[in-house]
Design an enzyme around this catalytic site. Structure first.
Site, PDB file in Angstrom:
ATOM      1  N   LYS A  26       0.864  -1.197   0.000  1.00 22.54           N
ATOM      2  CA  LYS A  26       0.000   0.000   0.000  1.00 22.54           C
ATOM      3  C   LYS A  26       0.894   1.237   0.000  1.00 22.54           C
ATOM      4  O   LYS A  26       1.918   1.272   0.703  1.00 22.54           O
ATOM      5  CB  LYS A  26      -0.882  -0.025   1.251  1.00 22.54           C
ATOM      6  CG  LYS A  26      -1.871   1.138   1.376  1.00 22.54           C
ATOM      7  CD  LYS A  26      -2.742   0.923   2.612  1.00 22.54           C
ATOM      8  CE  LYS A  26      -3.759   2.040   2.793  1.00 22.54           C
ATOM      9  NZ  LYS A  26      -4.589   1.833   4.004  1.00 22.54           N
TER      10      LYS A  26
ATOM     11  N   SER B 182      -9.387   1.993   3.364  1.00 25.72           N
ATOM     12  CA  SER B 182      -8.547   2.722   2.449  1.00 25.72           C
ATOM     13  C   SER B 182      -7.524   1.863   1.699  1.00 25.72           C
ATOM     14  O   SER B 182      -6.858   2.363   0.794  1.00 25.72           O
ATOM     15  CB  SER B 182      -7.782   3.813   3.213  1.00 25.72           C
ATOM     16  OG  SER B 182      -7.002   3.239   4.233  1.00 25.72           O
TER      17      SER B 182
ATOM     18  N   SER C  51      -9.532  -0.328   7.597  1.00 25.45           N
ATOM     19  CA  SER C  51      -9.016  -0.188   6.234  1.00 25.45           C
ATOM     20  C   SER C  51      -8.341  -1.386   5.608  1.00 25.45           C
ATOM     21  O   SER C  51      -8.014  -1.340   4.433  1.00 25.45           O
ATOM     22  CB  SER C  51      -8.041   0.994   6.183  1.00 25.45           C
ATOM     23  OG  SER C  51      -8.767   2.183   6.365  1.00 25.45           O
TER      24      SER C  51
END
Lengths: 485, 477, 95
Positions: free
Chosen positions: A78, A153, A177
């Protein structure tokens, strides 16, 4: 089956038996990326050249018999974890050109274990959001339905794993997330206990809530990743100096006699009926495996969102003050003076959602309001943590839906912040209490959208989560279903 | 109307740790800009602070030396504001739970000792430095200093004059330097002072409106600034106006304090506990260990010198101005058994040599053993005091002990009466005219004879003996 | 506790953010909605409860006082939006 469709453990078998090498795997993954990335848009930055170089290195290691836990396996990161020499944007314009001079601890550990990084995945800006729609670099689509969000996210990481654009990925979880996108994308995602995995190099959103964790195709892969990334880090003061068990040892222990708590406050109005149906199926399955379900109460559940939406933005408003155009990142040119530069840079550099949370957080901490908001929220947080500690005296793990609905359509709910927040309620309490949680696929809607079930356990009891999730996964038998890309 | 000033001081002292408070960069002063920086102290995305244990230890030391209560548990807080020399956009400091509180120091004044309360001592990190371009609308940022550890020492508003404030400041300074936790250099910024000043009618209990004074970068300037501000406030009140609460900067060139009004805005620091750091728990055993290793503090040492060595207050003051100097003096005093002589030689010649050569006592070429030896040689008559003056210069120049120099230069004092009598007889015989003058009543000529004997013996004769023999022999003529 | 436009402007200044008039209006109402939700917390009796800043109780996380290499000067300034020689350059504060 194509190599990119396999799991870490399946690929490791092939590597050890010399049927396949890392270069083969990386080629397969990048072929898949070429085929579907333009539809999915899971990545912000591709690391193709680097991946091929590392694959070659991995193959040399394999030849020498030096095979670590992840040697030769393509892993996506990420874009919130710092990678030395590679862009790390956090999905934000304000870091659009930022290249860290150091690696995050989790990156170092993965690299030491032989992982080959494929690229940096898309995310909600500064991890603030649950749909990956707030990224400055465009939206990511859910591989199961390209008109729907992948969640957030860590939407890019979840989509990449679901679409086989990597074998496994790293995400971060502050209020759900990792778990929520894992559920919406039909994969496994775990948020470890706070302090279990190092935060050094994880760009901070809310320091007392953030955790790094794995997104994977199955629970065994999740355990393999956890074995690599968990552990004390002297560079983080809040890192817990506890030994790391072998999480793989929990994989086939079964759940006979396991007590599963069902929190009565979580099964409320607003849960999609298909999610309810999938949850009921989950309960039946685990009871069939020998677990017993018992109703528990988490009395302060209704206050979780309020606590989260004061503490997280307050910490974030302080953590994001460093983005000021002075030392790195975006800066607006030709400003009148320093104040002008600060305001123009931050206003143009941050997106609307980030600015909104900075405003809430700044307000919550400002003079006159600290006692009423932040301190009060911290006190209620203590009560929320106590709720879980009390409940876990009566059960070994807790079961909840990961999300109240399956993935919604892109653009839906964007204008209504309250509804967006509601979609976090099942996951936020976990971060507030600091306990670990895992989301595992438990069904599909009639439209073919994934549904996730979430197990929670006490502090440092990731082993119990692996245990029950792997037992359930085997019987739920959902792994064969893949998105139709 | 008689007014009395009410003064409180806030001192920031940089601690002499090798590395910074939250990262392992060097704290050394004077490096090239932005070379003692790392991702952590530069506030890069994703970094985290880890506390330097020695910072805690040094703070405990200062807390003990100032009689503070050490809180069993304390934590760090974020002080949030925007400035280019503050890379994270917040300073890590302590707010609601500082390391120590409720202490005091005693200061010495003409009217006797006074106790000044210390509200708190806490730890925090320093910010970087900004240089403002004189011509261009630019400023330049050097982050070397960000993260250097500081302790902040806040006094109670118990000082009632600029002199008391100065005395308090000097007391803090000497304690910090004695503890070897700060080098106390105001010019380089390792020891800084801000003041809060107000005045009120004598006898009044309520406080007047106070102003904050900044930019006083020497002891002298602190006193001058306070003197000025007290007078300024007095003038305002006497002319029927009100003092405005504001921050004022000391302007050294004009000798005035200037208002920062307009440039300054009320800061809302939005303090909250830093979630990246965990509480510090200081138990009894840790405190005791630090206490055990505390050196004798300057005030106690001065009092002991006065008591045990019968030294006057002034001497004790000079000799304890540094710990190394005090130790040096004590060694000389104990080895020679003559503290008063030790005091005279150290305060006199030794300090004079060092000042002339701009050297510190640590670099003194004369070892304490050597000086003690010299004192003993005077005491037992081997050399005269006058000879010692020459010998000590040679000792300083060469670092050799006195016995070596005496041998090399053949400077043993002449105490042989018979030889001396012969010399005196010779001089008297050669100066019969002067002898007649002396016998005629011109007593001052005695000095001439002494001078001649000194010359003939190259100053090596014991002066007392010269005197006695001359008198005896002149009387016998 | 209703947030006013003036408070929004003050908070924006504290956070060094600029908003258009339209954004301020939108913001004021959105923040109000959320703040109403926050008032809910006052329903909870927290008398005697210690505020929780850390999920896991740790203490005394220290490091030794040893110096390690700093970043090279080039790396320190490598991301600088504007460097001037060895410094970061910023616009001056206008007084």
């Amino acid at each position: 089956m194509e190599l990119h469709q396999l799991t870490i453990h399946e690929l490791q078998k092939l590597i050890r038996s010399k049927e396949v090498n890392s270069l083969d795997i990386v080629k397969s993954v990048f072929k898949r990326i070429d085929a579907v990335e333009s539809s999915v848009h899971a990545y912000i930055t591709m690391m193709k050249e680097y991946a091929f170089e590392e694959a070659a290195k991995a193959d040399r290691c394999i030849k020498e018999g030096n095979i670590q836990a992840l040697t030769g396996i393509p892993i996506a990161l990420k874009d919130i974890v710092c990678t030395k020499g590679f862009l790390t944007t956090c999905g934000s314009r304000i870091l659009h050109n930022y290249i860290p001079p150091y690696d995050a601890t989790v990156v170092e550990k993965l690299r030491e274990a032989g992982a080959v990084f494929t690229g940096k995945t898309n995310m909600d800006e500064f991890a603030m959001g649950s749909s990956t729609e707030t990224s400055h670099f465009g939206i990511t689509k859910n591989p199961w339905a390209l008109d729907r969000i992948p969640g957030g996210s860590s939407g890019g990481s979840a989509a990449a794993v679901a679409a086989d654009e990597c074998i496994a990925a790293i995400g971060s979880d502050t209020g759900g997330s990792i778990r929520q996108p894992a559920a919406l994308c039909g994969i496994v995602g775990m948020k470890p206990t706070y302090g279990r995995v190092s935060r050094y190099g994880l760009v901070a959103f809310a320091s007392s809530l953030d955790q790094v964790g794995p997104l994977a195709k199955d629970v065994e892969d999740c355990a393999i990743m956890m074995n690599v990334i968990a552990g004390h880090d002297p560079r983080e003061s809040t890192s817990v100096p506890l030994d790391v068990p072998d999480y793989k040892a929990f994989l086939s222990q079964g759940v006979d006699g396991c007590r599963v708590g069902i929190p009565k406050e979580y099964f409320i109005e607003g849960i999609d009926p298909e999610v309810t149906e999938a949850m009921n199926g989950t309960i039946r399955t685990i009871e069939g495996l020998g677990a017993s379900c018992v109703e528990i109460s988490l009395p302060h559940t209704e206050y979780c969102l309020a606590v989260y939406y004061i503490i997280a933005p307050a910490e974030a408003s302080s953590n994001l003050a460093r983005y000021d155009g002075v030392k790195y990142g975006f800066r607006v040119e030709d400003c009148r003076d320093l104040l002008d530069m600060y305001k123009k840079t931050r206003s143009a550099g941050f997106g609307a959602e980030v600015k909104r949370r900075i405003m809430i957080g700044t307000y919550a901490l400002s003079s006159g309001y600290y006692e009423a908001y932040y301190k009060k929220a911290s006190q209620v947080r203590a009560l929320i943590k106590r709720d879980f500690e009390d409940a876990l005296k009566h059960c070994d793990v807790i079961l909840t839906p990961t999300t109240p609905t399956p993935a919604f359509k892109i653009g839906e709910k964007m204008d209504d912040p309250m509804q967006m927040y509601l979609s976090d309620i099942f996951t936020i309490s976990t971060n507030l209490a600091g306990i670990p949680g895992i989301s595992v696929p438990c069904g599909f809607t009639r439209q073919g959208l994934p549904i996730g079930a979430q197990f929670l356990a006490g502090h440092f009891e990731e082993g119990k989560l692996i245990q029950i999730a792997s037992a359930f996964e085997k019987h739920a038998n959902l792994k064969q279903r893949r998105p139709n890309l | 109307m008689a007014y009395e000033p009410v003064i409180g001081l806030e001192v920031h002292a940089q601690l002499l740790t090798k590395s910074k408070i939250f990262c392992s960069c060097s704290t050394l002063f004077g490096a090239e800009p932005n070379t003692h920086t790392c991702a952590v102290c530069m506030g890069m995305p994703g970094v985290l602070p880890v506390l330097n244990r020695t910072v805690v230890e040094y703070t405990i030391k200062m807390a003990l030396a100032t009689n503070c209560v050490i809180n069993e548990s304390c934590n760090f807080a974020r002080k949030n504001y925007f400035y280019p020399d503050l890379p994270k956009g917040y300073q890590i400091s302590q707010y609601a739970q500082p390391l120590s509180e409720h202490g005091y120091v005693d200061i010495e004044r003409n009217e006797g000792k006074k106790r000044i309360g210390i509200t708190r001592i806490h730890m925090e990190e320093d910010a970087g430095k900004m240089i403002h371009d004189e011509h261009l609308p630019s400023s330049y940022v050097d982050l070397n200093r960000t993260g250097v550890p500081l302790i902040e020492i806040v006094s109670e508003p118990e000082m009632r004059s600029a002199e008391e404030a100065s005395a308090y400041l000097r007391r803090l300074h000497e304690i910090l330097v004695y503890l070897e936790i700060c080098d106390g250099n105001m010019e380089e910024g390792s020891f800084r002072c801000d003041a809060n000043v107000s005045i009120r009618p004598r006898g009044e209990e309520a406080f007047g409106t106070r102003t904050e004074l900044k930019n006083m970068n020497s002891f002298r300037n602190v006193q001058r600034a306070l003197d000025y501000e007290i007078k300024r406030q007095q003038y305002i009140l006497e002319s029927g106006q009100e003092v405005i609460q504001e921050t004022r900067l000391w302007d050294d060139s004009q000798g005035v304090t200037l208002s920062m009004r307009g440039k300054e805005e009320a800061h809302d620091y939005r303090y909250f506990p830093d979630p990246d750091l965990v509480p510090i728990v200081i138990d009894e055993s840790w405190v005791e260990e630090v206490r055990k290793n505390l050196p004798e503090l300057p005030l106690e040492k001065r009092e002991r010198f006065m008591r045990d060595y019968q030294l006057p207050s002034y001497d004790a003051g000079v000799l304890t101005s540094s710990r190394v100097l005090a130790d040096y003096f004590e060694e000389v005093a104990n080895l020679s058994g003559k503290p008063k002589a030790a005091s005279n030689w150290v305060m006199g010649d030794i300090l004079r040599f060092l000042n002339e050569g701009k050297r510190d006592i640590k670099e003194c070429p004369i070892l304490s053993e050597s000086l003690a030896e010299m004192i003993q040689l005077i005491e037992n008559g081997t050399i005269s005091g006058k000879m010692a003056k020459d010998i000590i210069e040679e000792m300083y120049r060469t670092g050799k002990p006195p016995k070596t120099i005496i041998e090399e230069k053949g400077m043993v004092q002449i105490t042989d009466e018979v030889a001396l009598e012969k010399t005196i007889a010779g001089i008297l015989a050669a100066n019969m005219a002067q002898v007649e003058q002396y016998r005629g009543g011109k007593e001052k000529i005695f000095g001439y004879f002494v001078g001649q004997v000194m010359k003939a013996t190259q100053g090596k004769a014991n002066p007392q003996l010269i005197n006695d023999l001359l008198k005896k022999m002149l009387a016998a003529l | 506790m209703k947030i006013t436009k003036e408070e929004v402007e003050h908070v924006a200044h504290l956070a060094r953010l600029d908003f258009s008039e339209e954004e301020k209006v939108k913001f004021t109402s959105q923040l109000n909605d959320i703040l109403m939700y926050m008032d809910k917390l006052n329903e909870v009796d927290t008398a005697g409860i210690e505020p929780m800043s850390h999920a896991i109780a740790l203490q005394n996380a220290f490091r030794d006082d040893t110096v390690k290499d700093s970043l090279s000067h080039e790396l320190s300034l490598s991301n600088a939006p504007e460097a001037r020689g060895p410094f970061f350059r910023v616009p001056k504060v206008i007084e």
